[in-house]
Design a protein around this motif. Structure first.
Motif, PDB file in Angstrom:
ATOM      1  N   LEU A  89       0.829  -1.195   0.000  1.00  0.00           N
ATOM      2  CA  LEU A  89       0.000   0.000   0.000  1.00  0.00           C
ATOM      3  C   LEU A  89       0.867   1.249   0.000  1.00  0.00           C
ATOM      4  N   ILE A  90       0.452   2.256  -0.744  1.00  0.00           N
ATOM      5  CA  ILE A  90       1.157   3.531  -0.772  1.00  0.00           C
ATOM      6  C   ILE A  90       0.759   4.333   0.465  1.00  0.00           C
ATOM      7  N   PRO A  91       1.722   4.869   1.208  1.00  0.00           N
ATOM      8  CA  PRO A  91       1.374   5.722   2.351  1.00  0.00           C
ATOM      9  C   PRO A  91       0.479   6.878   1.916  1.00  0.00           C
ATOM     10  N   SER A  92      -0.426   7.270   2.780  1.00  0.00           N
ATOM     11  CA  SER A  92      -1.415   8.288   2.431  1.00  0.00           C
ATOM     12  C   SER A  92      -0.787   9.637   2.107  1.00  0.00           C
ATOM     13  N   THR A  93       0.408   9.886   2.625  1.00  0.00           N
ATOM     14  CA  THR A  93       1.056  11.184   2.404  1.00  0.00           C
ATOM     15  C   THR A  93       1.917  11.216   1.147  1.00  0.00           C
ATOM     16  N   MET A  94       1.987  10.113   0.416  1.00  0.00           N
ATOM     17  CA  MET A  94       2.843  10.045  -0.763  1.00  0.00           C
ATOM     18  C   MET A  94       2.011   9.910  -2.027  1.00  0.00           C
ATOM     19  N   THR A  95       2.507  10.486  -3.118  1.00  0.00           N
ATOM     20  CA  THR A  95       1.843  10.390  -4.410  1.00  0.00           C
ATOM     21  C   THR A  95       2.419   9.226  -5.214  1.00  0.00           C
ATOM     22  N   ALA A  96       1.692   8.825  -6.244  1.00  0.00           N
ATOM     23  CA  ALA A  96       2.178   7.756  -7.115  1.00  0.00           C
ATOM     24  C   ALA A  96       3.488   8.150  -7.787  1.00  0.00           C
ATOM     25  N   VAL A  97       3.611   9.414  -8.179  1.00  0.00           N
ATOM     26  CA  VAL A  97       4.845   9.889  -8.821  1.00  0.00           C
ATOM     27  C   VAL A  97       6.022   9.827  -7.852  1.00  0.00           C
ATOM     28  N   GLU A  98       5.793  10.110  -6.584  1.00  0.00           N
ATOM     29  CA  GLU A  98       6.864  10.016  -5.590  1.00  0.00           C
ATOM     30  C   GLU A  98       7.258   8.563  -5.326  1.00  0.00           C
ATOM     31  N   VAL A  99       6.279   7.680  -5.390  1.00  0.00           N
ATOM     32  CA  VAL A  99       6.504   6.281  -5.041  1.00  0.00           C
ATOM     33  C   VAL A  99       7.171   5.485  -6.161  1.00  0.00           C
ATOM     34  N   ALA A 100       6.771   5.724  -7.408  1.00  0.00           N
ATOM     35  CA  ALA A 100       7.256   4.899  -8.518  1.00  0.00           C
ATOM     36  C   ALA A 100       8.787   4.776  -8.557  1.00  0.00           C
ATOM     37  N   PRO A 101       9.571   5.870  -8.422  1.00  0.00           N
ATOM     38  CA  PRO A 101      11.030   5.716  -8.471  1.00  0.00           C
ATOM     39  C   PRO A 101      11.604   4.906  -7.311  1.00  0.00           C
ATOM     40  N   LEU A 102      10.845   4.760  -6.246  1.00  0.00           N
ATOM     41  CA  LEU A 102      11.319   3.994  -5.098  1.00  0.00           C
ATOM     42  C   LEU A 102      11.222   2.491  -5.322  1.00  0.00           C
ATOM     43  N   MET A 103      10.482   2.076  -6.355  1.00  0.00           N
ATOM     44  CA  MET A 103      10.202   0.661  -6.535  1.00  0.00           C
ATOM     45  C   MET A 103      11.355  -0.136  -7.130  1.00  0.00           C
ATOM     46  N   CYS A 104      12.346   0.546  -7.675  1.00  0.00           N
ATOM     47  CA  CYS A 104      13.597  -0.121  -8.037  1.00  0.00           C
ATOM     48  C   CYS A 104      14.759   0.665  -7.455  1.00  0.00           C
ATOM     49  N   VAL A 108       8.610   8.487   4.828  1.00  0.00           N
ATOM     50  CA  VAL A 108       7.613   9.363   5.434  1.00  0.00           C
ATOM     51  C   VAL A 108       8.208  10.099   6.637  1.00  0.00           C
ATOM     52  N   LYS A 109       8.948   9.378   7.463  1.00  0.00           N
ATOM     53  CA  LYS A 109       9.513   9.973   8.680  1.00  0.00           C
ATOM     54  C   LYS A 109      10.580  11.004   8.369  1.00  0.00           C
ATOM     55  N   HIS A 110      11.417  10.730   7.349  1.00  0.00           N
ATOM     56  CA  HIS A 110      12.573  11.574   7.082  1.00  0.00           C
ATOM     57  C   HIS A 110      12.449  12.398   5.796  1.00  0.00           C
ATOM     58  N   ASP A 111      11.297  12.342   5.148  1.00  0.00           N
ATOM     59  CA  ASP A 111      11.030  13.141   3.951  1.00  0.00           C
ATOM     60  C   ASP A 111      12.050  12.863   2.845  1.00  0.00           C
ATOM     61  N   VAL A 112      12.297  11.587   2.580  1.00  0.00           N
ATOM     62  CA  VAL A 112      13.182  11.193   1.486  1.00  0.00           C
ATOM     63  C   VAL A 112      12.366  11.146   0.198  1.00  0.00           C
ATOM     64  N   LYS A 113      12.823  11.861  -0.822  1.00  0.00           N
ATOM     65  CA  LYS A 113      12.125  11.908  -2.101  1.00  0.00           C
ATOM     66  C   LYS A 113      13.133  11.932  -3.246  1.00  0.00           C
ATOM     67  N   ALA A 114      12.751  11.280  -4.320  1.00  0.00           N
ATOM     68  CA  ALA A 114      13.559  11.374  -5.534  1.00  0.00           C
ATOM     69  C   ALA A 114      13.347  12.723  -6.195  1.00  0.00           C
ATOM     70  N   LYS A 115      14.396  13.209  -6.846  1.00  0.00           N
ATOM     71  CA  LYS A 115      14.255  14.361  -7.723  1.00  0.00           C
ATOM     72  C   LYS A 115      13.686  13.859  -9.041  1.00  0.00           C
ATOM     73  N   VAL A 116      12.491  14.311  -9.393  1.00  0.00           N
ATOM     74  CA  VAL A 116      11.823  13.749 -10.566  1.00  0.00           C
ATOM     75  C   VAL A 116      11.521  14.816 -11.610  1.00  0.00           C
ATOM     76  N   LYS A 117      11.484  14.353 -12.852  1.00  0.00           N
ATOM     77  CA  LYS A 117      10.948  15.136 -13.959  1.00  0.00           C
ATOM     78  C   LYS A 117       9.816  14.304 -14.541  1.00  0.00           C
ATOM     79  N   THR A 118       8.636  14.895 -14.684  1.00  0.00           N
ATOM     80  CA  THR A 118       7.468  14.140 -15.125  1.00  0.00           C
ATOM     81  C   THR A 118       7.111  14.437 -16.581  1.00  0.00           C
ATOM     82  N   TYR A 119       6.452  13.464 -17.186  1.00  0.00           N
ATOM     83  CA  TYR A 119       6.028  13.530 -18.581  1.00  0.00           C
ATOM     84  C   TYR A 119       4.602  12.987 -18.683  1.00  0.00           C
ATOM     85  N   PRO A 120       3.801  13.484 -19.631  1.00  0.00           N
ATOM     86  CA  PRO A 120       2.517  12.842 -19.901  1.00  0.00           C
ATOM     87  C   PRO A 120       2.725  11.375 -20.261  1.00  0.00           C
TER      88      PRO A 120
END
Length: 374
Positions: A156-171, A335-347
């Motif tokens: 399950l994706i944490p409620s505070t995270m978006t799909a775009v934030e989560v996808a790069p974490l999956m690999c 979630v605890k430490h606010d770790v996020k990938a730097k992302v560039k998004t595309y349609p």
């Protein structure tokens, strides 16, 4: 979305020839045939170096036509008919999907005897030799509007995270998080990340420093170094094209109050790039008795000095990706430490544009976002 509201066809990015652009076209909607599977709408699909390797056909070429992407996230839109008591998910749940561990057997030696510093639960192993092939690698992945996933491989994706934030974490995220765990270091010890400005590396810098480790990032590409420094993690960032490994190691020794070169340096280093120079530089930063964790896998392999193994007692281990337990722990950590990938998004339709930017040296993680208009 009710089952009867689902379309019969969907758009997908199809790799039909190696070293050619993807073809974005209509294909039939996947059908649920196994009670452990579920259908998701893909909300975000992240591009990985492995996607580039597979699309070139140079290593582990998939059967064509192929749909890539092994790091994605989406929303559950359909479950198997009949008794659903074996399903721990419900419609509209948002789930994160790593490519590994699809249709594991649950009975083999790997599945029944999980071991090591990052084991899966008994009955499920991402290293199962009987698995049906990793999603996006040897079976169809997330570069499509809908995908069938194994309910045992997702979280399950944490409620505070978006799909775009989560996808790069999956690999990228799960791989470097697990590699750091396999170092088995305590806060205050030293770790190095070779390739610190890449997709895995810039996440690794955030994880390592927020684990309390004294972190040294190593890279050579100007854009990658700029990205690593922009994170302001407190890590020491080293330009390996300008600083000698021995000088960097001696500076560590000075800071640690150690008097002999053998005692100076990193307790462990992660090797993310595929070059022999990066491997050599990383191993030369490690103190005697330290650990080298190899995450990359160039076709020609790496040469390892017997002197480093015998006289310096350097240990070398490999690390591929994290367990389901690590995936859940990683989300809690992010979630605890606010770790996020730097992302560039595309349609979602613009995968070929994304690939062009990747080849041009774009840094961070490049992600197809299903919510963006063309």
């Amino acid at each position: 979305m009710a089952h009867e509201d689902l379309p019969r066809t969907m758009k997908a990015h199809i790799l039909e020839e190696f070293n050619k652009p993807y073809n974005f076209r209509d294909v039939p909607l996947p059908v649920l045939e196994d009670p452990i599977d579920m259908l998701i709408r893909v909300d975000a699909a992240s591009y990985c170096h492995t996607d580039a390797v597979l699309a070139s056909g140079t290593m582990h070429p998939p059967a064509l036509p192929h749909i890539g992407c092994h790091e994605f996230a989406g929303t559950v839109v359909d479950l198997p008919s009949g008794d659903k008591s074996n399903q721990s998910f419900k419609l509209e749940d948002r789930v994160a999907v790593p490519g590994r561990g699809y249709h594991v057997c649950g009975h083999c030696l790997e599945c029944q005897n999980p071991s090591g510093p990052d084991p899966d639960e008994q009955g499920y192993s991402v290293y199962c030799p009987h698995a049906g092939g990793g999603l996006g690698v040897s079976s169809q992945g997330g570069f499509r509007e809908y995908a069938v996933v194994d309910s045992r491989q997702v979280a399950l994706i944490p409620s505070t995270m978006t799909a775009v934030e989560v996808a790069p974490l999956m690999c990228a995220g799960l791989t470097v998080f697990a590699a750091l765990r396999k170092c088995e270091l305590q806060a205050g010890q030293r770790v190095g990340i070779s390739g610190c400005g890449g997709g895995l590396g810039h996440l690794g810098l955030q994880f390592a420093t927020k684990m309390g480790l004294k972190t040294t990032g190593i890279d050579v590409a100007p854009k990658a170094l700029d990205l690593a420094r922009s994170l302001k993690t407190g890590a020491t960032i080293v330009d390996a094209s300008k600083e000698k490994a021995q000088d960097v190691r001696q500076q560590m020794g000075k800071e640690d109050g150690r008097g002999h070169l053998n005692e100076m340096g990193l307790d462990a280093v992660l090797i993310l790039p595929e070059s022999q120079k990066s491997f050599d530089y990383g191993i030369n930063l490690v103190r005697n008795g330290g650990l080298v964790v190899v995450v990359s896998f160039p076709p020609e392999g790496f040469q390892v000095s017997a002197a480093d193994l015998v006289f310096r007692r350097i240990r070398v281990v490999g690390s591929l990706i994290g367990s389901n337990r690590s995936m859940r722990d990683m989300f809690d950590f992010c979630v605890k430490h606010d770790v996020k990938a730097k992302v560039k998004t595309y349609p979602f339709s613009k995968l070929n544009q994304l690939v062009d930017d990747y080849r041009a040296g774009a840094v961070g993680k490049l992600v197809l976002d299903g919510s963006l208009e063309d």
